[in-house]
Design a protein around this motif. Structure first.
Motif, short mmCIF file in Angstrom:
data_model
loop_
_atom_site.label_atom_id
_atom_site.label_comp_id
_atom_site.label_asym_id
_atom_site.label_seq_id
_atom_site.Cartn_x
_atom_site.Cartn_y
_atom_site.Cartn_z
N ALA A 109 0.82 -1.21 0.00
CA ALA A 109 0.00 0.00 0.00
C ALA A 109 0.86 1.26 0.00
O ALA A 109 0.52 2.25 -0.66
CB ALA A 109 -0.94 -0.01 1.21
N VAL A 110 1.98 1.23 0.74
CA VAL A 110 2.89 2.37 0.73
C VAL A 110 3.52 2.54 -0.65
O VAL A 110 3.64 3.66 -1.17
CB VAL A 110 3.97 2.22 1.82
CG1 VAL A 110 5.08 3.24 1.63
CG2 VAL A 110 3.35 2.38 3.20
N LYS A 111 3.92 1.44 -1.27
CA LYS A 111 4.49 1.52 -2.62
C LYS A 111 3.49 2.14 -3.59
O LYS A 111 3.86 2.89 -4.51
CB LYS A 111 4.90 0.14 -3.11
CG LYS A 111 6.13 -0.44 -2.42
CD LYS A 111 6.46 -1.81 -2.98
CE LYS A 111 7.69 -2.41 -2.30
NZ LYS A 111 8.01 -3.75 -2.82
N ALA A 112 2.21 1.84 -3.40
CA ALA A 112 1.17 2.33 -4.31
C ALA A 112 0.99 3.84 -4.26
O ALA A 112 0.60 4.45 -5.25
CB ALA A 112 -0.16 1.63 -4.02
N VAL A 119 -6.37 5.43 -0.62
CA VAL A 119 -5.95 4.59 -1.75
C VAL A 119 -5.89 3.15 -1.24
O VAL A 119 -5.00 2.79 -0.48
CB VAL A 119 -4.59 5.03 -2.31
CG1 VAL A 119 -4.18 4.13 -3.47
CG2 VAL A 119 -4.64 6.50 -2.74
N GLU A 120 -6.84 2.36 -1.66
CA GLU A 120 -6.94 0.98 -1.18
C GLU A 120 -6.37 0.02 -2.21
O GLU A 120 -6.80 0.00 -3.37
CB GLU A 120 -8.40 0.62 -0.89
CG GLU A 120 -8.58 -0.77 -0.30
CD GLU A 120 -10.03 -1.08 0.04
OE1 GLU A 120 -10.36 -1.12 1.23
OE2 GLU A 120 -10.83 -1.24 -0.91
N VAL A 179 5.82 20.38 0.91
CA VAL A 179 5.01 19.18 0.67
C VAL A 179 3.60 19.59 0.24
O VAL A 179 2.90 20.28 0.97
CB VAL A 179 4.93 18.30 1.95
CG1 VAL A 179 3.96 17.14 1.74
CG2 VAL A 179 6.32 17.79 2.30
N GLY A 180 3.22 19.16 -0.95
CA GLY A 180 1.86 19.40 -1.43
C GLY A 180 0.98 18.19 -1.28
O GLY A 180 -0.24 18.31 -1.10
N THR A 181 1.61 17.00 -1.34
CA THR A 181 0.88 15.74 -1.17
C THR A 181 1.60 14.90 -0.14
O THR A 181 2.79 14.58 -0.31
CB THR A 181 0.78 14.97 -2.50
OG1 THR A 181 0.13 15.78 -3.47
CG2 THR A 181 -0.03 13.68 -2.31
N LEU A 182 0.90 14.57 0.92
CA LEU A 182 1.48 13.81 2.03
C LEU A 182 0.85 12.43 2.11
O LEU A 182 -0.38 12.30 2.18
CB LEU A 182 1.25 14.55 3.35
CG LEU A 182 1.72 13.85 4.63
CD1 LEU A 182 3.25 13.76 4.66
CD2 LEU A 182 1.20 14.57 5.87
N GLY A 183 1.68 11.42 2.10
CA GLY A 183 1.19 10.06 2.31
C GLY A 183 1.12 9.75 3.79
O GLY A 183 1.99 10.18 4.56
N ILE A 184 0.10 9.01 4.20
CA ILE A 184 -0.06 8.62 5.60
C ILE A 184 -0.39 7.14 5.66
O ILE A 184 -1.23 6.64 4.91
CB ILE A 184 -1.19 9.43 6.28
CG1 ILE A 184 -0.83 10.91 6.35
CG2 ILE A 184 -1.46 8.89 7.69
CD1 ILE A 184 -1.94 11.79 6.92
N THR A 185 0.27 6.44 6.57
CA THR A 185 -0.08 5.06 6.86
C THR A 185 0.18 4.80 8.34
O THR A 185 0.67 5.67 9.06
CB THR A 185 0.71 4.07 5.98
OG1 THR A 185 0.16 2.75 6.14
CG2 THR A 185 2.19 4.05 6.34
N ALA A 186 -0.16 3.60 8.78
CA ALA A 186 0.04 3.22 10.19
C ALA A 186 0.47 1.77 10.26
O ALA A 186 -0.03 0.93 9.51
CB ALA A 186 -1.24 3.44 10.99
N GLY A 187 1.41 1.49 11.15
CA GLY A 187 1.86 0.13 11.36
C GLY A 187 0.75 -0.74 11.94
O GLY A 187 -0.28 -0.25 12.40
N ALA A 188 0.99 -2.04 11.93
CA ALA A 188 -0.05 -3.00 12.31
C ALA A 188 -0.43 -2.95 13.78
O ALA A 188 -1.41 -3.57 14.19
CB ALA A 188 0.40 -4.42 11.94
#
Length: 333
Positions: free
Chosen positions: A227-230, A314-315, A280-289
């Protein structure tokens, strides 16, 4: 309803006038956050508290997330590193990372009532290790030295029957007594790309090496990295919510950086360095498990105090896996 308390004071600065805020697009990766093993482990502690009352002792952090641990402490969980810190006749839970066989044996010897919250996917690796050693194989284990999962897996088999490697260079330095009888297993929370390179080196060095019947790196680790790669190529920077001792969270930072994107790991929104968002105009966000969704929302709310945020999820895949609770707690659930 969330098992965690509502977060107060997520934003520590007043909201500037709307006409002074610049836009910030958030690309939020999915899947992210809790996996089935983490959900199960937390639920085991909560149900043990409901069934037995406080205190319930937990050996090691149930999962690697301070917010989760503090929330369970508030409900009556007491976290310890070793069983000698647990009073006689107490109830104890083993963490999701797994424990050496000596730990439940000690608990039994002391008459402690215990519940094992080891992730079933980690338990699967434990059983594979036992079968391979019983078949006369020496195991090369790919993992990170000192991680609780590695310690727990090594504790399933006799000393000397398993060798740890962390890098391709470690593979080159191996000197195994019987190269024709070698197998490998891996920690469940590794970098998919790094592990593939190490496994390739193992196959080249030991052409007859036994490989696991199924993928050892767990579905949640693989899915979150994919998902991060995407999203990474479309982002100017990526923030990962997770703990510094969370292997899968640290790997997510590495995945983003290898895509050529600046990335940082934060445990809570309050740790965000605003300077990180310069340009930064576009920031990606994710969370560990091990990180609850509540912490993702906390970060989004904090960002909204400085920027006009637009969210886009983005799924890449949808997860539906759930693990059974231990016998004795399933009825309570």
């Amino acid at each position: 309803m969330s098992p965690f308390p509502a977060i107060e004071g997520a934003a520590d600065l007043p909201t500037p006038a709307s006409n002074t805020r610049r836009p910030l697009e958030l690309m939020i990766a999915a899947p992210r956050g809790f996996c089935a093993g983490v959900d199960r482990a937390i639920r085991i502690v909560e149900l043990a508290l409901e069934k037995h009352g406080a205190p319930v002792y937990v050996r090691h952090e149930i999962v690697h997330n301070k917010f989760v641990v503090d929330a369970l402490k508030a409900k009556g969980a007491v976290f310890v590193e070793e069983l000698d810190e647990v009073p006689d006749d107490a109830n104890v839970v083993f963490s999701a990372h797994g424990v050496p066989k000596s730990v439940p044996a000690e608990a039994q010897d002391r008459g402690l009532s215990y519940l094992d919250a080891t992730c079933p996917l980690v338990s699967k690796v434990h059983r594979q290790a036992e079968r391979l050693v019983a078949a006369g194989r020496h195991i090369v284990f790919v993992g990170h030295a000192g991680h609780p999962e590695v310690i727990g897996t090594f504790g399933q088999v006799p000393a000397g029957s398993m060798t740890l490697v962390e890098t391709v260079e470690d593979v080159a330095a191996l000197d195994l007594p019987d190269p024709a009888n070698v197998a490998f297993l891996t920690q469940t929370t590794l970098s998919v790309d790094d592990t593939a390179a190490i496994v390739s080196a193992l196959h080249a060095r030991y052409p007859s090496i036994d490989a696991p019947r199924g993928e050892d790196i767990c579905y949640a680790t693989s899915n979150r990295q994919a998902a991060v790669k995407a999203i990474a190529d479309s982002c100017d920077a990526v923030l990962v919510i997770g703990a510094p001792n969370s292997s899968n969270s640290v790997r997510l930072v590495e995945v983003a950086e290898r895509q050529g994107v600046r990335a940082a790991l934060i445990q809570r929104a309050v740790e965000l360095d605003w300077a990180f968002l310069d340009g930064v105009g576009t920031l990606g966000i994710t969370a560990g498990a091990s990180a609850p969704e509540l912490l993702v929302r906390e970060l989004v709310d904090r960002l909204a105090t400085r920027f006009d945020v637009v969210e886009r999820e983005v799924e890449t895949t949808r997860e539906s896996i759930a693990f059974k609770l231990p016998r004795g707690l399933d009825a309570a659930a």
